[in-house]
Motif scaffolding. Structure first.
Motif, PDB file in Angstrom:
ATOM      1  N   PRO A 174       0.806  -1.228   0.000  1.00  0.00           N
ATOM      2  CA  PRO A 174       0.000   0.000   0.000  1.00  0.00           C
ATOM      3  C   PRO A 174       0.839   1.278   0.000  1.00  0.00           C
ATOM      4  CG  PRO A 174       0.129  -0.839   2.213  1.00  0.00           C
ATOM      5  CD  PRO A 174       0.882  -1.826   1.348  1.00  0.00           C
ATOM      6  N   ASP A 175       1.655   1.414  -1.021  1.00  0.00           N
ATOM      7  CA  ASP A 175       2.523   2.582  -1.186  1.00  0.00           C
ATOM      8  C   ASP A 175       2.111   3.249  -2.497  1.00  0.00           C
ATOM      9  OD1 ASP A 175       4.504   4.450  -1.120  1.00  0.00           O
ATOM     10  OD2 ASP A 175       6.174   3.046  -1.020  1.00  0.00           O
ATOM     11  N   PRO A 176       1.517   4.437  -2.442  1.00  0.00           N
ATOM     12  CA  PRO A 176       0.948   5.048  -3.662  1.00  0.00           C
ATOM     13  C   PRO A 176       2.014   5.677  -4.550  1.00  0.00           C
ATOM     14  CG  PRO A 176       0.653   6.516  -1.812  1.00  0.00           C
ATOM     15  CD  PRO A 176       1.314   5.282  -1.262  1.00  0.00           C
ATOM     16  N   ASN A 177       2.670   4.845  -5.336  1.00  0.00           N
ATOM     17  CA  ASN A 177       3.616   5.330  -6.332  1.00  0.00           C
ATOM     18  C   ASN A 177       3.421   4.533  -7.610  1.00  0.00           C
ATOM     19  OD1 ASN A 177       5.385   2.935  -6.332  1.00  0.00           O
ATOM     20  ND2 ASN A 177       5.986   3.592  -4.288  1.00  0.00           N
ATOM     21  N   PRO A 178       4.034   4.953  -8.713  1.00  0.00           N
ATOM     22  CA  PRO A 178       3.780   4.266  -9.991  1.00  0.00           C
ATOM     23  C   PRO A 178       4.141   2.786  -9.984  1.00  0.00           C
ATOM     24  CG  PRO A 178       4.761   6.419 -10.389  1.00  0.00           C
ATOM     25  CD  PRO A 178       4.832   6.192  -8.902  1.00  0.00           C
ATOM     26  N   THR A 179       5.086   2.384  -9.139  1.00  0.00           N
ATOM     27  CA  THR A 179       5.482   0.977  -9.097  1.00  0.00           C
ATOM     28  C   THR A 179       4.416   0.118  -8.434  1.00  0.00           C
ATOM     29  OG1 THR A 179       7.836   1.560  -9.045  1.00  0.00           O
ATOM     30  CG2 THR A 179       7.228  -0.640  -8.257  1.00  0.00           C
ATOM     31  N   ARG A 239      -0.407   9.466   2.761  1.00  0.00           N
ATOM     32  CA  ARG A 239       0.297   9.726   1.505  1.00  0.00           C
ATOM     33  C   ARG A 239      -0.671   9.725   0.339  1.00  0.00           C
ATOM     34  NH1 ARG A 239       6.320   7.358   1.879  1.00  0.00           N
ATOM     35  NH2 ARG A 239       6.560   7.437   4.152  1.00  0.00           N
ATOM     36  N   ASN A 240      -0.243  10.323  -0.758  1.00  0.00           N
ATOM     37  CA  ASN A 240      -1.100  10.368  -1.940  1.00  0.00           C
ATOM     38  C   ASN A 240      -0.283  10.330  -3.211  1.00  0.00           C
ATOM     39  OD1 ASN A 240      -1.054  13.289  -3.451  1.00  0.00           O
ATOM     40  ND2 ASN A 240      -0.486  13.495  -1.290  1.00  0.00           N
ATOM     41  N   MET A 241      -0.891   9.787  -4.246  1.00  0.00           N
ATOM     42  CA  MET A 241      -0.358   9.922  -5.602  1.00  0.00           C
ATOM     43  C   MET A 241      -1.460  10.501  -6.471  1.00  0.00           C
ATOM     44  SD  MET A 241       1.288   7.148  -8.280  1.00  0.00           S
ATOM     45  CE  MET A 241      -0.256   6.306  -8.674  1.00  0.00           C
ATOM     46  N   VAL A 242      -1.104  11.443  -7.330  1.00  0.00           N
ATOM     47  CA  VAL A 242      -2.059  12.094  -8.217  1.00  0.00           C
ATOM     48  C   VAL A 242      -1.647  11.822  -9.665  1.00  0.00           C
ATOM     49  CG1 VAL A 242      -2.862  14.342  -9.018  1.00  0.00           C
ATOM     50  CG2 VAL A 242      -2.734  13.871  -6.573  1.00  0.00           C
ATOM     51  N   VAL A 243      -2.626  11.458 -10.488  1.00  0.00           N
ATOM     52  CA  VAL A 243      -2.377  11.145 -11.887  1.00  0.00           C
ATOM     53  C   VAL A 243      -3.468  11.785 -12.738  1.00  0.00           C
ATOM     54  CG1 VAL A 243      -1.791   9.309 -13.518  1.00  0.00           C
ATOM     55  CG2 VAL A 243      -1.636   8.872 -11.063  1.00  0.00           C
ATOM     56  N   VAL A 272      -5.581  18.000 -15.858  1.00  0.00           N
ATOM     57  CA  VAL A 272      -4.344  17.949 -15.081  1.00  0.00           C
ATOM     58  C   VAL A 272      -3.161  18.312 -15.960  1.00  0.00           C
ATOM     59  CG1 VAL A 272      -2.770  16.429 -13.811  1.00  0.00           C
ATOM     60  CG2 VAL A 272      -5.252  16.245 -13.454  1.00  0.00           C
ATOM     61  N   ALA A 273      -3.134  17.779 -17.178  1.00  0.00           N
ATOM     62  CA  ALA A 273      -2.035  18.065 -18.101  1.00  0.00           C
ATOM     63  C   ALA A 273      -1.966  19.557 -18.432  1.00  0.00           C
ATOM     64  CB  ALA A 273      -2.195  17.243 -19.378  1.00  0.00           C
ATOM     65  N   GLU A 274      -3.104  20.184 -18.628  1.00  0.00           N
ATOM     66  CA  GLU A 274      -3.121  21.622 -18.939  1.00  0.00           C
ATOM     67  C   GLU A 274      -2.639  22.453 -17.749  1.00  0.00           C
ATOM     68  OE1 GLU A 274      -6.796  21.661 -22.219  1.00  0.00           O
ATOM     69  OE2 GLU A 274      -7.215  21.833 -20.052  1.00  0.00           O
ATOM     70  N   ILE A 275      -3.031  22.043 -16.550  1.00  0.00           N
ATOM     71  CA  ILE A 275      -2.604  22.773 -15.352  1.00  0.00           C
ATOM     72  C   ILE A 275      -1.089  22.655 -15.171  1.00  0.00           C
ATOM     73  CG2 ILE A 275      -2.697  22.743 -12.826  1.00  0.00           C
ATOM     74  CD1 ILE A 275      -5.701  22.154 -13.092  1.00  0.00           C
ATOM     75  N   GLY A 327      -3.253  10.241 -18.807  1.00  0.00           N
ATOM     76  CA  GLY A 327      -2.038  10.177 -19.612  1.00  0.00           C
ATOM     77  C   GLY A 327      -0.851  10.902 -19.030  1.00  0.00           C
ATOM     78  N   ILE A 328      -0.929  11.375 -17.776  1.00  0.00           N
ATOM     79  CA  ILE A 328       0.199  12.111 -17.204  1.00  0.00           C
ATOM     80  C   ILE A 328       0.308  11.863 -15.698  1.00  0.00           C
ATOM     81  CG2 ILE A 328      -1.135  14.239 -16.864  1.00  0.00           C
ATOM     82  CD1 ILE A 328       1.481  15.758 -17.631  1.00  0.00           C
ATOM     83  N   TYR A 329       1.515  11.537 -15.274  1.00  0.00           N
ATOM     84  CA  TYR A 329       1.821  11.332 -13.863  1.00  0.00           C
ATOM     85  C   TYR A 329       2.299  12.643 -13.250  1.00  0.00           C
ATOM     86  CZ  TYR A 329       4.965  10.124  -9.964  1.00  0.00           C
ATOM     87  OH  TYR A 329       5.625  10.089  -8.764  1.00  0.00           O
ATOM     88  N   VAL A 330       1.846  12.930 -12.040  1.00  0.00           N
ATOM     89  CA  VAL A 330       2.241  14.151 -11.338  1.00  0.00           C
ATOM     90  C   VAL A 330       3.212  13.771 -10.218  1.00  0.00           C
ATOM     91  CG1 VAL A 330       1.455  16.207 -10.117  1.00  0.00           C
ATOM     92  CG2 VAL A 330      -0.032  15.130 -11.816  1.00  0.00           C
ATOM     93  N   SER A 331       4.443  14.250 -10.298  1.00  0.00           N
ATOM     94  CA  SER A 331       5.396  13.940  -9.229  1.00  0.00           C
ATOM     95  C   SER A 331       4.954  14.633  -7.941  1.00  0.00           C
ATOM     96  CB  SER A 331       6.805  14.402  -9.606  1.00  0.00           C
ATOM     97  OG  SER A 331       6.937  15.804  -9.427  1.00  0.00           O
ATOM     98  N   PRO A 332       5.282  14.060  -6.786  1.00  0.00           N
ATOM     99  CA  PRO A 332       4.898  14.704  -5.515  1.00  0.00           C
ATOM    100  C   PRO A 332       5.421  16.125  -5.393  1.00  0.00           C
ATOM    101  CG  PRO A 332       5.630  12.462  -5.128  1.00  0.00           C
ATOM    102  CD  PRO A 332       5.931  12.755  -6.561  1.00  0.00           C
TER     103      PRO A 332
END
Length: 541
Positions: free
Chosen positions: A248-253, A280-284, A394-397, A287-292
């Motif tokens: 339960p670690d919210p990262n791309p892996t 913790r959180n991951m936001v996507v 998200v991509a536009e922001i 088509g685009i990943y948002v780094s913390p």
């Protein structure tokens, strides 16, 4: 009846930045949990006090809760407020401590670590401000654990933690509360729920992966029940003792199922994930990943769109390994930006002193002055608030943000379960070489500064040394080496790499390609393969 049980010190009960974490079976061993809890009560005092208790629902959470309740009663506590089923997310526990003005709280969690009988468990103490205990307190608990000779426990039947309400355990009151309601009310006071509700009503689609961990009930109540997101928006919503076999670690892996959906042809508009205990959180985006680090910067730049932050920010803070992206936002807003060691307790002083409003760590932790912990759902809801008012993707922001501030390409490479002696040897070698590295060129990059990060707290004057080895290169690139204290076996080497591009050109590169020279320089200078035998990291974020 209160029983005094003879015991002896158990080696290694030293809490880290996030409490004491060990393998579950270690905690389940004879006297192990009891020794630590007695050392905790002996240190902070229990007589006449009120505490919050809860955990992320991992294996042994329910049994540990009953032991802690009986020990609290035996040590003279007046009251314990506990989440129904012994469940509380870490940010919700922090809120309950503050809301009820208690004397602190005990949180049962190993955060983003796997759960199960052969996985990990943890216990930490949070102070009356709702934040993690400072080093002076954790060191005192450790010292007490090394001399303990007995512990007190009440002989009594288990408390029914499934029923909301008050009951007596000896002379102590136990109040079982809805673990979600107060936290959800707090979120509703901070964000524009009407605007977010309208966003979902317009056809906006989201996926929230709770990873079979604690945020499932919180996300369902807030996103689906209060905000009108479609049923099924929250996946893996049932907290399970082994997190359904998930890490339960919210990262791309580890949140690969969410990543696959968000990068697919029929992706929703927005995706998010949270970890074991909800901090913790991951936001996507589609088509685009948002780094913390980028997420922290975007949230700081747009926080004024949420009612709870409409008056503006007092300042921002980031952990040293986190990219400098938020510093650029602070400069544009005329705010003070603080760079602290890793660990939420360092932010707590700044928050309590009113110096900052928003803070974040690169390890998928973001939060504000509403509690004294990082808060995964809070970050997700602030993103939704921004999306609802800006009506951009998200991509536009992100594109607009990089065009204004430039882009801090950034990545973290984790090398897990390294032999501790080898990791220590690598750090000793690099630390010894630091004074002679300035001016040296490696992989086409010239080193301007090489140091071991230290921090003097501007609030209480405390000094923290050896918080990470830093290599700074000309042009704003850097590499940072740290050993993580959140694992339960071996050592985890965290390598952080960053490269700043002002734009307007060069803002659309693949991050790993953009960072390749910095990665090569870091591997060469740290002699990672020589000391660890590793070339490829286990996790890349």
């Amino acid at each position: 009846m209160v029983t005094t049980v003879a015991t002896a010190p158990i080696a290694g009960q030293k809490p880290g930045t996030s409490g004491l974490r060990k393998k579950t079976r270690v905690f389940m061993g004879a006297h192990y949990l009891e020794n630590f809890i007695q050392a905790l009560f002996d240190t902070v005092g229990a007589a006449g006090k009120t505490f919050v208790l809860g955990g992320d629902g991992r294996y042994f959470n329910d049994r540990a809760a009953q032991v802690i309740l009986r020990m609290a009663a035996a040590n003279g506590a007046a009251k314990v407020i506990i989440g129904q089923g012994a469940l509380l997310s870490t940010p919700a526990a922090s809120h309950l401590i503050r809301l009820n003005q208690t004397d602190g709280g005990i949180i049962m969690s190993a955060s983003h670590n796997p759960g199960g009988p052969d996985a990990d468990f943890g216990v930490k103490f949070n102070m009356p401000n709702g934040g993690p205990a400072p080093e002076a307190v954790t060191e005192a608990i450790y010292a007490r654990s090394a001399e303990i000779s007995s512990y007190k426990i009440l002989e009594a039947a288990d408390v029914d933690l499934g029923r909301i309400g008050e009951t007596r355990l000896g002379a102590m009151m136990v109040e079982v509360v809805d673990p979600v309601a107060d936290y959800a009310d707090l979120m509703q006071s901070l964000f524009d729920f009407d605007a977010i509700r309208a966003l979902f009503a317009s056809g906006f689609a989201m996926r929230m992966d709770s990873m079979c961990a604690i945020t499932g009930p919180y996300a369902r109540e807030i996103l689906e029940n209060r905000l009108g997101a479609a049923p099924g928006t929250v996946t893996h919503a049932e907290p399970l003792p082994d997190f359904g076999g998930m890490h339960p670690d919210p990262n791309p892996t580890w949140a690969h199922e969410l990543m696959a959906e968000m990068m697919g042809e029929n992706a929703p508009d927005f995706g998010a994930a949270s970890d074991g205990d909800g901090d913790r959180n991951m936001v996507v985006g589609r088509g685009i990943y948002v780094s913390p680090s980028d997420s922290l910067a975007v949230l700081a730049a747009n926080a004024h769109l949420a009612p709870g932050y409409a008056a503006g920010l007092k300042g921002v803070a980031r952990s040293m390994p986190t990219s400098a992206a938020v510093d650029l936002v602070a400069k544009s807003l005329g705010l003070q930006a603080y760079e602290t060691p890793t660990g939420w307790k360092f932010f707590g002083n700044l928050l309590d002193a009113g110096r900052v409003t928003i803070c974040g760590e690169e390890s998928f932790g973001t939060g504000s002055d509403h509690v004294r912990e990082k808060d995964g759902l809070w970050a997700v809801l602030l993103w939704l608030n921004i999306l609802a008012l800006r009506r951009e993707s998200v991509a536009e922001i992100l594109s607009a943000h990089w065009a204004k501030f430039g882009r801090n390409y950034y990545s973290r490479h984790d090398f897990e379960a390294i032999d501790s002696a080898k990791a220590d040897a690598m750090f000793a070698s690099l630390r010894e070489a630091l004074p002679g590295l300035a001016g040296r060129e490696v992989a086409g990059l010239k080193i301007t500064t090489a140091d071991d990060f230290g921090y003097e707290d501007p609030v209480d004057g405390s000094v923290s040394r050896q918080q990470g080895l830093r290599l700074l290169f000309e042009g704003g690139s850097r590499a940072v080496f740290r050993l993580s204290g959140t694992g339960t076996e071996g050592a985890t080497l965290r390598l952080y790499v960053e490269r700043y591009v002002a734009g307007p050109e060069g803002l659309d590169e693949d991050p790993q390609a953009a960072l390749a020279p910095v990665i090569a320089a870091a591997h060469a200078l740290g002699a990672i393969e020589h000391f660890t035998g590793r070339v490829t990291p286990d996790v890349v974020t």
